[in-house]
Write a protein that holds these residues in place. Structure first.
Motif, PDB file in Angstrom:
ATOM      1  N   THR A   1       0.786  -1.328   0.198  1.00  0.00           N
ATOM      2  CA  THR A   1       0.051  -0.111   0.050  1.00  0.00           C
ATOM      3  C   THR A   1       0.758   1.230  -0.171  1.00  0.00           C
ATOM      4  O   THR A   1       0.363   2.422   0.349  1.00  0.00           O
ATOM      5  N   GLY A   2       2.136   1.252  -0.380  1.00  0.00           N
ATOM      6  CA  GLY A   2       3.076   2.454  -0.490  1.00  0.00           C
ATOM      7  C   GLY A   2       3.480   2.662   0.763  1.00  0.00           C
ATOM      8  O   GLY A   2       4.214   3.763   1.165  1.00  0.00           O
ATOM      9  N   VAL A   3       3.361   1.841   1.711  1.00  0.00           N
ATOM     10  CA  VAL A   3       3.687   2.093   3.421  1.00  0.00           C
ATOM     11  C   VAL A   3       5.253   2.355   3.248  1.00  0.00           C
ATOM     12  O   VAL A   3       5.766   3.300   4.098  1.00  0.00           O
ATOM     13  N   ASP A   4       5.842   1.350   2.852  1.00  0.00           N
ATOM     14  CA  ASP A   4       7.715   1.651   2.840  1.00  0.00           C
ATOM     15  C   ASP A   4       8.051   2.970   2.220  1.00  0.00           C
ATOM     16  O   ASP A   4       8.979   3.533   2.684  1.00  0.00           O
ATOM     17  N   ALA A   5       7.465   2.969   0.813  1.00  0.00           N
ATOM     18  CA  ALA A   5       7.865   4.025   0.106  1.00  0.00           C
ATOM     19  C   ALA A   5       7.768   5.509   0.860  1.00  0.00           C
ATOM     20  O   ALA A   5       8.578   6.292   0.807  1.00  0.00           O
ATOM     21  N   THR A   6       6.527   5.492   1.333  1.00  0.00           N
ATOM     22  CA  THR A   6       6.126   6.653   2.170  1.00  0.00           C
ATOM     23  C   THR A   6       6.821   6.777   3.518  1.00  0.00           C
ATOM     24  O   THR A   6       7.603   7.768   3.603  1.00  0.00           O
ATOM     25  N   LYS A   7       6.623   6.064   4.358  1.00  0.00           N
ATOM     26  CA  LYS A   7       7.106   6.036   5.779  1.00  0.00           C
ATOM     27  C   LYS A   7       8.382   5.854   5.856  1.00  0.00           C
ATOM     28  O   LYS A   7       8.773   6.247   6.864  1.00  0.00           O
ATOM     29  N   ILE A   8       9.129   5.199   5.053  1.00  0.00           N
ATOM     30  CA  ILE A   8      10.528   5.431   5.240  1.00  0.00           C
ATOM     31  C   ILE A   8      11.204   6.132   4.297  1.00  0.00           C
ATOM     32  O   ILE A   8      11.985   7.089   4.551  1.00  0.00           O
ATOM     33  N   PHE A   9      11.048   5.917   3.040  1.00  0.00           N
ATOM     34  CA  PHE A   9      12.043   6.568   1.760  1.00  0.00           C
ATOM     35  C   PHE A   9      11.675   8.137   1.678  1.00  0.00           C
ATOM     36  O   PHE A   9      12.711   8.847   1.448  1.00  0.00           O
ATOM     37  N   THR A  10      10.300   8.345   1.400  1.00  0.00           N
ATOM     38  CA  THR A  10       9.955   9.803   0.978  1.00  0.00           C
ATOM     39  C   THR A  10      10.145  10.686   2.523  1.00  0.00           C
ATOM     40  O   THR A  10      10.531  11.487   2.508  1.00  0.00           O
ATOM     41  N   ASP A  11       9.428   9.948   3.661  1.00  0.00           N
ATOM     42  CA  ASP A  11       9.286  11.002   4.917  1.00  0.00           C
ATOM     43  C   ASP A  11      10.560  11.068   5.371  1.00  0.00           C
ATOM     44  O   ASP A  11      10.904  12.155   6.109  1.00  0.00           O
ATOM     45  N   ILE A  12      11.364  10.107   5.671  1.00  0.00           N
ATOM     46  CA  ILE A  12      12.536  10.022   6.291  1.00  0.00           C
ATOM     47  C   ILE A  12      13.901  10.385   5.604  1.00  0.00           C
ATOM     48  O   ILE A  12      14.589  11.253   5.898  1.00  0.00           O
ATOM     49  N   PHE A  13      13.859   9.837   4.546  1.00  0.00           N
ATOM     50  CA  PHE A  13      15.112  10.091   3.681  1.00  0.00           C
ATOM     51  C   PHE A  13      15.022  10.865   2.453  1.00  0.00           C
ATOM     52  O   PHE A  13      16.006  11.467   1.715  1.00  0.00           O
ATOM     53  N   HIS A  14      13.853  11.301   2.073  1.00  0.00           N
ATOM     54  CA  HIS A  14      13.451  12.054   1.023  1.00  0.00           C
ATOM     55  C   HIS A  14      13.964  11.985  -0.224  1.00  0.00           C
ATOM     56  O   HIS A  14      14.782  12.493  -0.954  1.00  0.00           O
ATOM     57  N   VAL A  15      13.787  10.547  -0.678  1.00  0.00           N
ATOM     58  CA  VAL A  15      14.702  10.047  -1.889  1.00  0.00           C
ATOM     59  C   VAL A  15      13.457   9.438  -2.755  1.00  0.00           C
ATOM     60  O   VAL A  15      12.430   9.077  -2.522  1.00  0.00           O
ATOM     61  N   PRO A  16      13.640   9.729  -4.139  1.00  0.00           N
ATOM     62  CA  PRO A  16      12.680   9.067  -5.021  1.00  0.00           C
ATOM     63  C   PRO A  16      12.630   7.608  -5.134  1.00  0.00           C
ATOM     64  O   PRO A  16      13.780   6.868  -4.573  1.00  0.00           O
ATOM     65  N   VAL A  17      11.671   6.924  -5.206  1.00  0.00           N
ATOM     66  CA  VAL A  17      11.284   5.508  -4.885  1.00  0.00           C
ATOM     67  C   VAL A  17      10.792   4.955  -6.230  1.00  0.00           C
ATOM     68  O   VAL A  17       9.537   5.608  -6.798  1.00  0.00           O
ATOM     69  N   VAL A  18      11.058   3.807  -6.772  1.00  0.00           N
ATOM     70  CA  VAL A  18      10.297   2.980  -7.799  1.00  0.00           C
ATOM     71  C   VAL A  18       9.517   2.096  -6.932  1.00  0.00           C
ATOM     72  O   VAL A  18      10.350   1.260  -6.145  1.00  0.00           O
ATOM     73  N   ALA A  19       8.300   1.679  -6.776  1.00  0.00           N
ATOM     74  CA  ALA A  19       7.797   1.155  -5.864  1.00  0.00           C
ATOM     75  C   ALA A  19       7.172   0.030  -6.727  1.00  0.00           C
ATOM     76  O   ALA A  19       6.078   0.222  -7.498  1.00  0.00           O
ATOM     77  N   VAL A  20       7.503  -1.077  -6.428  1.00  0.00           N
ATOM     78  CA  VAL A  20       7.063  -2.381  -7.335  1.00  0.00           C
ATOM     79  C   VAL A  20       6.062  -3.163  -6.502  1.00  0.00           C
ATOM     80  O   VAL A  20       6.182  -3.631  -5.367  1.00  0.00           O
ATOM     81  N   ASP A  21       5.012  -3.904  -6.896  1.00  0.00           N
ATOM     82  CA  ASP A  21       4.140  -4.570  -6.424  1.00  0.00           C
ATOM     83  C   ASP A  21       3.369  -5.566  -7.733  1.00  0.00           C
ATOM     84  O   ASP A  21       3.294  -5.057  -8.633  1.00  0.00           O
ATOM     85  N   ALA A  22       3.200  -7.075  -7.271  1.00  0.00           N
ATOM     86  CA  ALA A  22       2.553  -7.817  -8.063  1.00  0.00           C
ATOM     87  C   ALA A  22       0.806  -7.723  -8.039  1.00  0.00           C
ATOM     88  O   ALA A  22       0.227  -8.320  -8.845  1.00  0.00           O
ATOM     89  N   SER A  23       0.442  -6.975  -7.147  1.00  0.00           N
ATOM     90  CA  SER A  23      -0.996  -6.948  -7.134  1.00  0.00           C
ATOM     91  C   SER A  23      -1.299  -5.719  -7.794  1.00  0.00           C
ATOM     92  O   SER A  23      -1.035  -4.598  -7.023  1.00  0.00           O
ATOM     93  N   GLU A  24      -2.403  -5.664  -8.864  1.00  0.00           N
ATOM     94  CA  GLU A  24      -2.964  -4.521  -9.359  1.00  0.00           C
ATOM     95  C   GLU A  24      -3.915  -3.909  -8.417  1.00  0.00           C
ATOM     96  O   GLU A  24      -3.885  -2.611  -8.594  1.00  0.00           O
ATOM     97  N   ASN A  25      -4.428  -4.742  -7.858  1.00  0.00           N
ATOM     98  CA  ASN A  25      -5.602  -4.005  -6.783  1.00  0.00           C
ATOM     99  C   ASN A  25      -4.835  -3.036  -5.952  1.00  0.00           C
ATOM    100  O   ASN A  25      -5.008  -1.953  -5.376  1.00  0.00           O
ATOM    101  N   LEU A  26      -3.603  -3.635  -5.217  1.00  0.00           N
ATOM    102  CA  LEU A  26      -2.909  -2.742  -4.120  1.00  0.00           C
ATOM    103  C   LEU A  26      -2.254  -1.640  -4.940  1.00  0.00           C
ATOM    104  O   LEU A  26      -2.298  -0.564  -4.372  1.00  0.00           O
ATOM    105  N   LEU A  27      -1.830  -1.882  -6.112  1.00  0.00           N
ATOM    106  CA  LEU A  27      -1.221  -0.613  -6.895  1.00  0.00           C
ATOM    107  C   LEU A  27      -2.148   0.413  -7.035  1.00  0.00           C
ATOM    108  O   LEU A  27      -1.801   1.860  -7.130  1.00  0.00           O
ATOM    109  N   GLU A  28      -3.307  -0.117  -7.486  1.00  0.00           N
ATOM    110  CA  GLU A  28      -4.133   0.934  -7.948  1.00  0.00           C
ATOM    111  C   GLU A  28      -4.744   1.623  -6.545  1.00  0.00           C
ATOM    112  O   GLU A  28      -4.667   3.110  -6.578  1.00  0.00           O
ATOM    113  N   TRP A  29      -4.737   1.167  -5.832  1.00  0.00           N
ATOM    114  CA  TRP A  29      -5.169   1.917  -4.139  1.00  0.00           C
ATOM    115  C   TRP A  29      -3.774   2.792  -3.828  1.00  0.00           C
ATOM    116  O   TRP A  29      -4.379   3.913  -3.728  1.00  0.00           O
ATOM    117  N   SER A  30      -2.708   2.244  -4.255  1.00  0.00           N
ATOM    118  CA  SER A  30      -1.565   2.920  -3.604  1.00  0.00           C
ATOM    119  C   SER A  30      -1.445   4.364  -4.492  1.00  0.00           C
ATOM    120  O   SER A  30      -1.164   5.378  -4.113  1.00  0.00           O
TER     121      SER A  30
END
Ligand SMILES: C[S@@+](CC[C@H](N)C(=O)[O-])C[C@H]1O[C@@H](n2cnc3c(N)ncnc32)[C@H](O)[C@@H]1O
Length: 249
Positions: A61-90
């Motif tokens: 649900t984008g939780v690692d990308a947001t809560k670790i990488f953009t919030d703490i480290f302010h770095v761009p992230v490519v976030a991959v998932d195999a679930s279309e459902n979760l990606l659409e939600w994110s």
């Protein structure tokens, strides 16, 4: 073939509910032991004038990308998932100009490899166990291949399994994989650290036992040459060692 049972599971699950549960674990505190290695890889990239970039595998649900990488480290992230459902939600609910969501499947990660790009940090939390046991070696290899020299691959998984379809990596497979990946000159060798993270997921355990989270950090040395990389993930697992033995004779 990826574990279709696992992917079907995450396509069925309600993403908003999963996100609430996953966020309830916090992120910075619960992943604290691996944050210094992530920070080091990011700082080293910046020190040589490179804009650091991160790949998150099994983003959910984008939780690692947001809560670790953009919030703490302010770095761009490519976030991959195999679930279309979760990606659409994110994409709707955890959108951020610094996060690009991509539908792809570990270990092959065909779309990611097609970009011909490497990342300062390749991070995956609670996803390795979703793969089939026979995919674990290829999964570690592809994550390392996608890590830049000087960067870090950070993999975290629960053990024992928290869902019926889970297969936690076998220690023997891990050891064999790591050994096979290190047939290089000394200065080009990968360095590994294993450890445990705080138990946060015991509420989800199948059998009510406390769940430990194991982590594996693979540090890719700056000297590591492309040809000394792990072999492509679609090759048989013992290809690298045979190939290297033949070359060294
Ligand atoms: C337990 S969740 C972890 C989510 C998030 N990383 C976290 O730590 O909260 C596992 C995630 O892995 C994804 N997944 C399962 N199999 C996958 C595969 N073969 N390739 C990529 N993602 C996969 C699922 O869709 C799900 O989002």
């Amino acid at each position: 073939m990826p574990n279709s049972e696992s992917i079907a599971f995450y396509n069925r699950e309600d993403a908003a509910d999963l996100n609430r549960r996953w966020l309830s674990f916090g992120r910075a505190e619960t992943n604290a032991p691996v944050l210094p290695d992530i920070e080091k890889a990011i700082m080293e990239a910046r020190a040589i004038g490179r804009e650091p970039k991160v790949l998150c595998i099994g983003e959910g649900t984008g939780v690692d990308a947001t809560k670790i990488f953009t919030d703490i480290f302010h770095v761009p992230v490519v976030a991959v998932d195999a679930s279309e459902n979760l990606l659409e939600w994110s994409q709707k609910n955890a959108s951020n100009p610094n996060i690009e969501y991509v539908h792809d499947t570990w270990p092959d990660l065909k779309k990611i490899f097609a970009r011909n790009e490497q990342y300062d940090v390749v991070f995956s939390s609670a996803t390795l166990q979703e793969l089939k046991p026979e995919e674990h070696e290829a999964a570690i290899r592809s994550a390392v291949q996608l890590t830049k020299p000087g960067g870090a691959t950070v993999l975290i998984w629960p053990t024992p399994p928290t869902r019926a379809h889970h297969s936690v990596p076998d220690l023997e497979i891990l050891q064999k994989t790591l050994k096979n990946m290190n047939h290089c000159p000394e200065e080009e060798r990968l360095r590994f650290s294993f450890g445990k993270l705080p138990d946060v997921t015991n509420r989800l355990a199948l059998n009510g036992e406390p769940v430990m989270r194991a982590y594996l950090i693979i540090h890719v040395p700056i000297e590591r040459k492309i040809n000394c990389e792990s072999v492509p993930s679609h090759l048989p697992p013992d290809y690298q060692s045979r190939d290297v033995h033949q070359k060294s004779r």
